[in-house]
Design a protein around this motif. Sequence first.
Motif, PDB file in Angstrom:
ATOM      1  N   UNK A 138     -51.812  64.990 -50.473  1.00 21.04           N
ATOM      2  CA  UNK A 138     -52.981  65.826 -50.178  1.00 21.04           C
ATOM      3  C   UNK A 138     -54.291  65.094 -50.500  1.00 21.04           C
ATOM      4  N   UNK A 139     -54.319  64.332 -51.556  1.00 22.95           N
ATOM      5  CA  UNK A 139     -55.572  63.722 -52.027  1.00 22.95           C
ATOM      6  C   UNK A 139     -55.617  62.203 -51.841  1.00 22.95           C
ATOM      7  N   UNK A 140     -54.624  61.644 -51.154  1.00 28.03           N
ATOM      8  CA  UNK A 140     -54.526  60.186 -51.000  1.00 28.03           C
ATOM      9  C   UNK A 140     -55.840  59.577 -50.530  1.00 28.03           C
ATOM     10  N   UNK A 141     -56.427  60.163 -49.494  1.00 23.10           N
ATOM     11  CA  UNK A 141     -57.661  59.606 -48.915  1.00 23.10           C
ATOM     12  C   UNK A 141     -58.857  59.755 -49.854  1.00 23.10           C
ATOM     13  N   UNK A 142     -58.777  60.677 -50.810  1.00 19.62           N
ATOM     14  CA  UNK A 142     -59.889  60.883 -51.739  1.00 19.62           C
ATOM     15  C   UNK A 142     -59.772  59.995 -52.982  1.00 19.62           C
ATOM     16  N   UNK A 143     -58.563  59.488 -53.213  1.00 22.38           N
ATOM     17  CA  UNK A 143     -58.355  58.632 -54.379  1.00 22.38           C
ATOM     18  C   UNK A 143     -58.536  57.195 -53.921  1.00 22.38           C
TER      19      UNK A 143
END
Length: 147
Positions: A138-143
């Motif tokens: 879910x947060x891969x692109x934000x990390x």
Amino acid sequence: MKNQRINLLQIAGVLTVFAALIHIGCIVFGGDWYRFLGAGEQMAQMAESGHSYPTTVTSIISAVLLLWATYAFSGAGLIIKLPLVRLGLALISVVLLARALGFYFIMPAFPDNSLTFWLISSGICLLLGLTYALGLKQRWHLISGKA
């Protein structure tokens, strides 16, 4: 109203802190907690007799769980970005899922643990592992991989 998605890494972190607190409860409250949580009569008796082994093992487990929770909170964007957060979260997911699905193979190494312990703890590991894995997705692109 803005549509917000549930931050699964935040949930993973909270659940992992809760698991660590339960382990710390075993250290504080002793044999009865070890028995209730299915760790086996031998662990309970050692704790009651003041042997250091249950405290040492349970402290290490608690510390690892708290480290994992810190990585979950980092990936969730709630605290500073930790080093190798994506790799760390991926490895945590793999460890939890392997523990959940491979419990049958490690049962012989801990014959004192009840079947109830193995089924419940494996279910919890499965839930946590999926929460970490889906939260990372879910947060891969934000990390970001950058410092």
